[in-house]
Design a protein around this motif. Structure first.
Motif, PDB file in Angstrom:
ATOM      1  N   CYS A  28      16.631  -5.183  -1.951  1.00 10.75           N
ATOM      2  CA  CYS A  28      15.393  -5.433  -0.944  1.00 10.75           C
ATOM      3  C   CYS A  28      14.201  -5.555  -1.770  1.00 10.75           C
ATOM      4  N   LEU A  29      13.687  -4.438  -2.323  1.00 12.04           N
ATOM      5  CA  LEU A  29      12.464  -4.090  -2.980  1.00 12.04           C
ATOM      6  C   LEU A  29      12.261  -5.404  -4.237  1.00 12.04           C
ATOM      7  N   ASP A  30      13.378  -5.467  -5.029  1.00  8.82           N
ATOM      8  CA  ASP A  30      13.424  -6.559  -5.804  1.00  8.82           C
ATOM      9  C   ASP A  30      13.162  -7.851  -5.413  1.00  8.82           C
ATOM     10  N   LEU A  31      13.784  -8.402  -4.427  1.00  8.07           N
ATOM     11  CA  LEU A  31      13.379  -9.558  -3.540  1.00  8.07           C
ATOM     12  C   LEU A  31      12.144  -9.663  -2.983  1.00  8.07           C
ATOM     13  N   VAL A  32      11.714  -8.701  -2.493  1.00 10.97           N
ATOM     14  CA  VAL A  32      10.455  -8.752  -1.942  1.00 10.97           C
ATOM     15  C   VAL A  32       9.294  -8.804  -3.053  1.00 10.97           C
ATOM     16  N   SER A  33       9.488  -8.275  -4.043  1.00 13.02           N
ATOM     17  CA  SER A  33       8.429  -8.421  -5.155  1.00 13.02           C
ATOM     18  C   SER A  33       8.593  -9.902  -5.779  1.00 13.02           C
ATOM     19  N   ARG A  34       9.416 -10.470  -5.687  1.00 20.70           N
ATOM     20  CA  ARG A  34       9.853 -11.959  -6.247  1.00 20.70           C
ATOM     21  C   ARG A  34       9.563 -13.046  -5.099  1.00 20.70           C
ATOM     22  N   SER A  35       9.878 -12.802  -4.004  1.00 24.51           N
ATOM     23  CA  SER A  35       9.623 -13.662  -2.920  1.00 24.51           C
ATOM     24  C   SER A  35       9.037 -13.409  -1.595  1.00 24.51           C
ATOM     25  N   GLY A  36       8.487 -12.252  -1.672  1.00 29.61           N
ATOM     26  CA  GLY A  36       7.599 -11.801  -0.515  1.00 29.61           C
ATOM     27  C   GLY A  36       8.566 -11.665   0.638  1.00 29.61           C
ATOM     28  N   VAL A  37       8.302 -10.758   1.622  1.00 33.28           N
ATOM     29  CA  VAL A  37       8.962 -10.352   2.650  1.00 33.28           C
ATOM     30  C   VAL A  37       9.483 -11.789   3.592  1.00 33.28           C
ATOM     31  N   ALA A  38       8.540 -12.737   3.519  1.00 32.89           N
ATOM     32  CA  ALA A  38       8.928 -13.925   4.231  1.00 32.89           C
ATOM     33  C   ALA A  38      10.097 -14.698   3.451  1.00 32.89           C
ATOM     34  N   GLY A  39      10.263 -14.204   2.205  1.00 28.39           N
ATOM     35  CA  GLY A  39      11.346 -14.974   1.472  1.00 28.39           C
ATOM     36  C   GLY A  39      12.646 -13.989   1.240  1.00 28.39           C
ATOM     37  N   THR A  40      12.598 -13.163   2.036  1.00 29.67           N
ATOM     38  CA  THR A  40      13.869 -12.023   1.897  1.00 29.67           C
ATOM     39  C   THR A  40      14.669 -12.216   3.192  1.00 29.67           C
ATOM     40  N   SER A  41      15.983 -12.318   2.958  1.00 28.76           N
ATOM     41  CA  SER A  41      17.009 -12.460   4.032  1.00 28.76           C
ATOM     42  C   SER A  41      17.978 -11.145   3.799  1.00 28.76           C
ATOM     43  N   HIS A  42      18.761 -11.118   4.921  1.00 27.97           N
ATOM     44  CA  HIS A  42      20.075 -10.271   4.641  1.00 27.97           C
ATOM     45  C   HIS A  42      21.044 -10.815   3.892  1.00 27.97           C
ATOM     46  N   ARG A  43      21.178 -12.142   3.905  1.00 25.97           N
ATOM     47  CA  ARG A  43      22.216 -12.950   3.132  1.00 25.97           C
ATOM     48  C   ARG A  43      21.735 -12.911   1.748  1.00 25.97           C
ATOM     49  N   LYS A  44      20.467 -12.924   1.267  1.00 22.38           N
ATOM     50  CA  LYS A  44      19.868 -12.748  -0.195  1.00 22.38           C
ATOM     51  C   LYS A  44      19.908 -11.382  -0.716  1.00 22.38           C
ATOM     52  N   VAL A  45      19.559 -10.342   0.097  1.00 19.27           N
ATOM     53  CA  VAL A  45      19.699  -9.087  -0.297  1.00 19.27           C
ATOM     54  C   VAL A  45      21.170  -8.827  -0.515  1.00 19.27           C
ATOM     55  N   ALA A  46      22.167  -8.999   0.306  1.00 28.56           N
ATOM     56  CA  ALA A  46      23.519  -8.531   0.004  1.00 28.56           C
ATOM     57  C   ALA A  46      23.941  -9.130  -1.043  1.00 28.56           C
ATOM     58  N   HIS A 118       0.947  -4.884  -1.840  1.00 27.52           N
ATOM     59  CA  HIS A 118       0.254  -5.872  -0.985  1.00 27.52           C
ATOM     60  C   HIS A 118       1.145  -6.589   0.211  1.00 27.52           C
ATOM     61  N   GLU A 119       2.414  -6.653  -0.264  1.00 24.53           N
ATOM     62  CA  GLU A 119       3.479  -7.165   0.830  1.00 24.53           C
ATOM     63  C   GLU A 119       3.494  -5.906   1.812  1.00 24.53           C
ATOM     64  N   LEU A 120       3.571  -4.758   1.648  1.00 24.15           N
ATOM     65  CA  LEU A 120       3.415  -3.874   2.634  1.00 24.15           C
ATOM     66  C   LEU A 120       2.283  -3.602   3.639  1.00 24.15           C
ATOM     67  N   TYR A 121       1.120  -3.794   2.946  1.00 19.95           N
ATOM     68  CA  TYR A 121      -0.149  -3.757   3.485  1.00 19.95           C
ATOM     69  C   TYR A 121      -0.184  -5.043   4.659  1.00 19.95           C
ATOM     70  N   THR A 122       0.201  -6.225   4.120  1.00 16.60           N
ATOM     71  CA  THR A 122       0.282  -7.323   4.907  1.00 16.60           C
ATOM     72  C   THR A 122       1.105  -6.900   6.127  1.00 16.60           C
ATOM     73  N   LEU A 123       2.454  -6.596   5.946  1.00 20.22           N
ATOM     74  CA  LEU A 123       3.153  -6.281   6.980  1.00 20.22           C
ATOM     75  C   LEU A 123       2.759  -5.526   7.912  1.00 20.22           C
ATOM     76  N   ALA A 124       2.146  -4.156   7.332  1.00 19.37           N
ATOM     77  CA  ALA A 124       1.393  -3.324   8.389  1.00 19.37           C
ATOM     78  C   ALA A 124       0.385  -3.706   9.120  1.00 19.37           C
ATOM     79  N   ALA A 125      -0.466  -4.692   8.443  1.00 19.81           N
ATOM     80  CA  ALA A 125      -1.423  -5.294   9.219  1.00 19.81           C
ATOM     81  C   ALA A 125      -0.839  -6.206  10.363  1.00 19.81           C
ATOM     82  N   ARG A 126       0.378  -6.912  10.331  1.00 29.84           N
ATOM     83  CA  ARG A 126       0.732  -7.605  11.292  1.00 29.84           C
ATOM     84  C   ARG A 126       1.705  -6.875  12.028  1.00 29.84           C
ATOM     85  N   GLU A 127       2.294  -6.136  11.592  1.00 30.31           N
ATOM     86  CA  GLU A 127       3.310  -5.262  12.607  1.00 30.31           C
ATOM     87  C   GLU A 127       3.257  -3.958  12.727  1.00 30.31           C
TER      88      GLU A 127
END
Length: 190
Positions: A28-46, A118-127
């Motif tokens: 999950c962390l690897d995918l978020v670092s490459r594709s962002g939170v928006a580009g990360t899904s259960h299917r991709k992580v699995a 920065h992905e965490l900061y953005t997510l925390a700002a929104r959620e």
């Protein structure tokens, strides 16, 4: 064998992969670092973790639960590094040098960590549900700084660390180490 008689670590009589949850979080962390939170899904992580898609729900209640686990691991790793650096300082001058090293070497040690932060900061700002992770991270940073500095100075240093680290990471021009040393000295001057 009845359910209560199953050996520990087994489910329905099968041995679980004891490292599967960790592999999922790492993927999950690897995918978020490459594709962002928006580009990360259960299917991709699995797929990245090499686990069946159905296994995801065994370990996590949903994508938010997985992201919380992943970002908590990431923030804890950075906080541990920060705390080790500050714990090694034995006097005020070494503490100032430790802060400089945190800015120049530890926080956002590479592009992956910069993006994850920065992905965490953005997510925390929104959620708001993710703010507990950033709040805990800031709290640990300040506590480590308070080993050597009063709470007000620790708070200013924590903000300086974040700000200078971001500026240094995103500026197209190389920045001078002396700039960081001067900033830390000014904030910690008595």
């Amino acid at each position: 064998m009845a359910a209560q008689e199953r050996p520990p670590g087994s489910r329905l009589g099968r041995r679980n992969d004891p490292e599967r949850r960790d592999r999922i979080i790492d993927a999950c962390l690897d995918l978020v670092s490459r594709s962002g939170v928006a580009g990360t899904s259960h299917r991709k992580v699995a797929a990245a973790a090499g686990v069946p898609l159905g296994a995801m729900t065994y370990y996590f209640d949903g994508m938010d639960d997985l992201l919380k686990a992943a970002f908590t691991r990431f923030a804890t790793m950075i906080s541990d590094r920060f705390e080790r650096r500050m714990a090694a300082a034995t006097d005020p001058e070494l503490a100032r040098q430790a802060v400089v090293a945190i800015i120049l070497e530890d926080v956002f040690g590479d592009d992956r960590e910069l993006v994850l932060s920065h992905e965490l900061y953005t997510l925390a700002a929104r959620e708001p549900a993710f703010r507990s992770i950033t709040t805990a991270w800031m709290g640990r940073s300040r506590a480590a700084l308070e080993r050597h500095f009063d709470p007000e100075t620790a708070r200013m240093l924590d903000a300086l660390i974040e700000g200078l680290t971001i500026h240094r990471a995103l500026d197209s021009q190389a920045r001078d180490r002396r700039e960081v040393e001067v900033a830390v000295a000014r904030i910690t001057a008595r």
